[in-house]
Design a protein around this motif. Structure first.
Motif, PDB file in Angstrom:
ATOM      1  N   ASN A   6       0.828  -1.207   0.000  1.00  9.83           N
ATOM      2  CA  ASN A   6       0.000   0.000   0.000  1.00  9.83           C
ATOM      3  C   ASN A   6       0.862   1.257   0.000  1.00  9.83           C
ATOM      4  N   ARG A   7       1.937   1.242   0.784  1.00  9.38           N
ATOM      5  CA  ARG A   7       2.838   2.399   0.809  1.00  9.38           C
ATOM      6  C   ARG A   7       3.532   2.581  -0.533  1.00  9.38           C
ATOM      7  N   ALA A   8       3.948   1.469  -1.134  1.00 14.34           N
ATOM      8  CA  ALA A   8       4.627   1.549  -2.435  1.00 14.34           C
ATOM      9  C   ALA A   8       3.685   2.076  -3.511  1.00 14.34           C
ATOM     10  N   SER A   9       2.418   1.660  -3.456  1.00 12.61           N
ATOM     11  CA  SER A   9       1.455   2.135  -4.453  1.00 12.61           C
ATOM     12  C   SER A   9       1.194   3.627  -4.303  1.00 12.61           C
ATOM     13  N   LEU A  10       1.190   4.113  -3.059  1.00 12.83           N
ATOM     14  CA  LEU A  10       0.978   5.544  -2.816  1.00 12.83           C
ATOM     15  C   LEU A  10       2.147   6.375  -3.340  1.00 12.83           C
ATOM     16  N   ASN A  11       3.351   5.793  -3.278  1.00 11.24           N
ATOM     17  CA  ASN A  11       4.551   6.516  -3.708  1.00 11.24           C
ATOM     18  C   ASN A  11       4.866   6.301  -5.188  1.00 11.24           C
ATOM     19  N   CYS A  12       4.144   5.391  -5.846  1.00 11.44           N
ATOM     20  CA  CYS A  12       4.409   5.091  -7.250  1.00 11.44           C
ATOM     21  C   CYS A  12       4.104   6.319  -8.118  1.00 11.44           C
ATOM     22  N   GLU A  13       4.970   6.569  -9.100  1.00  6.59           N
ATOM     23  CA  GLU A  13       4.815   7.760  -9.928  1.00  6.59           C
ATOM     24  C   GLU A  13       4.454   7.470 -11.378  1.00  6.59           C
ATOM     25  N   GLU A  29     -10.690 -11.535  -0.456  1.00  4.03           N
ATOM     26  CA  GLU A  29     -10.458 -10.319   0.317  1.00  4.03           C
ATOM     27  C   GLU A  29      -9.233  -9.558  -0.189  1.00  4.03           C
ATOM     28  N   ALA A  30      -8.184 -10.306  -0.537  1.00  3.86           N
ATOM     29  CA  ALA A  30      -6.968  -9.674  -1.044  1.00  3.86           C
ATOM     30  C   ALA A  30      -7.229  -9.042  -2.410  1.00  3.86           C
ATOM     31  N   MET A  31      -8.081  -9.686  -3.216  1.00  8.69           N
ATOM     32  CA  MET A  31      -8.407  -9.139  -4.521  1.00  8.69           C
ATOM     33  C   MET A  31      -9.178  -7.836  -4.385  1.00  8.69           C
ATOM     34  N   GLN A  32     -10.069  -7.741  -3.401  1.00  2.00           N
ATOM     35  CA  GLN A  32     -10.826  -6.515  -3.195  1.00  2.00           C
ATOM     36  C   GLN A  32      -9.910  -5.370  -2.758  1.00  2.00           C
ATOM     37  N   GLU A  33      -8.968  -5.689  -1.878  1.00  4.42           N
ATOM     38  CA  GLU A  33      -8.023  -4.665  -1.445  1.00  4.42           C
ATOM     39  C   GLU A  33      -7.147  -4.221  -2.618  1.00  4.42           C
ATOM     40  N   ALA A  34      -6.694  -5.193  -3.423  1.00  8.69           N
ATOM     41  CA  ALA A  34      -5.876  -4.865  -4.594  1.00  8.69           C
ATOM     42  C   ALA A  34      -6.672  -4.050  -5.600  1.00  8.69           C
ATOM     43  N   LEU A  35      -7.965  -4.352  -5.734  1.00  9.13           N
ATOM     44  CA  LEU A  35      -8.807  -3.607  -6.668  1.00  9.13           C
ATOM     45  C   LEU A  35      -8.892  -2.138  -6.269  1.00  9.13           C
ATOM     46  N   ARG A  36      -9.102  -1.891  -4.995  1.00  8.56           N
ATOM     47  CA  ARG A  36      -9.164  -0.501  -4.518  1.00  8.56           C
ATOM     48  C   ARG A  36      -7.823   0.210  -4.744  1.00  8.56           C
ATOM     49  N   VAL A  66     -10.474  -8.057 -13.872  1.00  2.93           N
ATOM     50  CA  VAL A  66      -9.907  -7.524 -15.109  1.00  2.93           C
ATOM     51  C   VAL A  66     -10.877  -6.559 -15.784  1.00  2.93           C
ATOM     52  N   ALA A  67     -12.153  -6.914 -15.803  1.00  2.67           N
ATOM     53  CA  ALA A  67     -13.154  -6.050 -16.430  1.00  2.67           C
ATOM     54  C   ALA A  67     -13.238  -4.705 -15.717  1.00  2.67           C
ATOM     55  N   ALA A  68     -13.167  -4.728 -14.379  1.00  3.25           N
ATOM     56  CA  ALA A  68     -13.325  -3.496 -13.598  1.00  3.25           C
ATOM     57  C   ALA A  68     -12.163  -2.533 -13.806  1.00  3.25           C
ATOM     58  N   THR A  69     -10.946  -3.053 -13.911  1.00  2.00           N
ATOM     59  CA  THR A  69      -9.782  -2.179 -14.020  1.00  2.00           C
ATOM     60  C   THR A  69      -9.367  -1.897 -15.459  1.00  2.00           C
ATOM     61  N   SER A  70      -9.754  -2.768 -16.383  1.00  3.18           N
ATOM     62  CA  SER A  70      -9.405  -2.544 -17.792  1.00  3.18           C
ATOM     63  C   SER A  70     -10.051  -1.270 -18.328  1.00  3.18           C
ATOM     64  N   VAL A  71     -11.280  -0.991 -17.875  1.00  2.56           N
ATOM     65  CA  VAL A  71     -11.969   0.213 -18.362  1.00  2.56           C
ATOM     66  C   VAL A  71     -11.255   1.489 -17.903  1.00  2.56           C
ATOM     67  N   LEU A  72     -10.410   1.363 -16.862  1.00  4.04           N
ATOM     68  CA  LEU A  72      -9.653   2.515 -16.366  1.00  4.04           C
ATOM     69  C   LEU A  72      -8.260   2.585 -16.980  1.00  4.04           C
ATOM     70  N   GLY A  73      -7.921   1.580 -17.816  1.00  7.96           N
ATOM     71  CA  GLY A  73      -6.642   1.626 -18.524  1.00  7.96           C
ATOM     72  C   GLY A  73      -5.637   0.550 -18.169  1.00  7.96           C
ATOM     73  N   ALA A  74      -5.930  -0.297 -17.202  1.00 11.04           N
ATOM     74  CA  ALA A  74      -5.001  -1.369 -16.865  1.00 11.04           C
ATOM     75  C   ALA A  74      -4.946  -2.386 -18.004  1.00 11.04           C
ATOM     76  N   GLN A  75      -3.793  -3.031 -18.156  1.00 11.60           N
ATOM     77  CA  GLN A  75      -3.610  -4.023 -19.210  1.00 11.60           C
ATOM     78  C   GLN A  75      -3.291  -5.380 -18.598  1.00 11.60           C
ATOM     79  N   TYR A  76      -3.865  -6.440 -19.194  1.00 15.96           N
ATOM     80  CA  TYR A  76      -3.681  -7.789 -18.673  1.00 15.96           C
ATOM     81  C   TYR A  76      -3.373  -8.746 -19.815  1.00 15.96           C
ATOM     82  N   ARG A  77      -2.443  -9.655 -19.557  1.00 18.74           N
ATOM     83  CA  ARG A  77      -2.152 -10.726 -20.499  1.00 18.74           C
ATOM     84  C   ARG A  77      -1.992 -12.032 -19.726  1.00 18.74           C
ATOM     85  N   THR A  78      -2.132 -13.147 -20.428  1.00 19.96           N
ATOM     86  CA  THR A  78      -1.987 -14.450 -19.783  1.00 19.96           C
ATOM     87  C   THR A  78      -1.001 -15.310 -20.558  1.00 19.96           C
ATOM     88  N   ALA A  79      -0.384 -16.247 -19.833  1.00 22.32           N
ATOM     89  CA  ALA A  79       0.560 -17.192 -20.424  1.00 22.32           C
ATOM     90  C   ALA A  79       0.345 -18.558 -19.791  1.00 22.32           C
TER      91      ALA A  79
END
Length: 217
Positions: A6-13, A29-36, A66-79
């Motif tokens: 959380n601290r690293a995300s706040l300081n990310c530029e 629960e971890a996914m919900q926190e990560a989503l926020r 993925v659907a929730a964050t992709s609309v805001l510009g996040a990118q996802y790929r799978t392997a």
């Protein structure tokens, strides 16, 4: 680890990169926190790129994330295989899992090491497939890749547990796939499955091994 992230995300530029093995195995629960956390970063204009195993495409919570964050510009790929778990911020700070299998993490700031980890991410990203939230889109190709990879890992002598870990699926799911493949090939053992697969031209064992650059937790 959560507090440090959380601290690293706040300081990310500028940028966050993450590799998340395990398909749909993440704790809700971890996914919900990560989503926020991710939504806040995206709203600040931070670039987010994430790698999942192909198995995430078949997991409802992962699809919704993925659907929730992709609309805001996040990118996802799978392997079909990933090098391990990694979260990196601004190519200056990286988190990798501790080796004891707990939820702890090692924090890395040494520039050459962080650059090396990010280069592995970039190489995997270039070879990965864009995540599709649309039902059925790309799933046939993904299923084929998973099938072929299991055959290759069986022929290489990997145990069920190692195959499940490499492909980011539960042991039960891996064993179901293995049973289907053995039946399809008419094989009663891994050796017979390897022989049958080779006879059908299904194997490409060049460079195969069980040494991931970074082992997932």
């Amino acid at each position: 680890m959560r507090g440090a992230l959380n601290r690293a995300s706040l300081n990310c530029e500028t940028e966050m990169l993450s590799s998340q093995p395990g398909g749909g195995s993440r704790v809700p629960e971890a996914m919900q926190e990560a989503l926020r956390r991710d939504e806040t970063m995206l709203q600040r204009g931070i670039s987010i790129r994430t790698l999942y195993h192909h198995t995430a495409r078949f997991n409802g919570p992962s699809q919704a994330y993925v659907a929730a964050t992709s609309v805001l510009g996040a990118q996802y790929r799978t392997a079909h295989e990933l090098f391990g778990r990694l979260i990196a911020f601004d190519r200056e700070l990286a988190f990798i899992p501790v080796s004891d299998g707990s939820w702890g993490a090692v924090v890395i700031r040494e520039p050459s090491t962080v650059a090396y980890l990010c280069s592995i991410f970039d190489q995997t990203w270039d070879l990965a497939s864009p995540f599709s939230a649309a039902a059925g889109q790309g799933l046939e190709e993904v299923a084929r890749e998973i099938h072929e990879t299991i055959i290759r890992l069986l022929a290489a002598g990997l145990k069920d547990e190692a195959i499940a870990r490499r492909l980011g699926m539960s042991l039960r799911t891996a064993r179901r796939h293995i049973a289907d493949i053995m039946q399809e090939l008419g094989a009663g053992s891994r050796f017979q499955a390897g022989v049958a697969a080779a006879a059908r031209g299904l194997l490409d064992l060049e460079g195969e091994g069980d040494g991931d650059p970074i082992q997932p937790s």
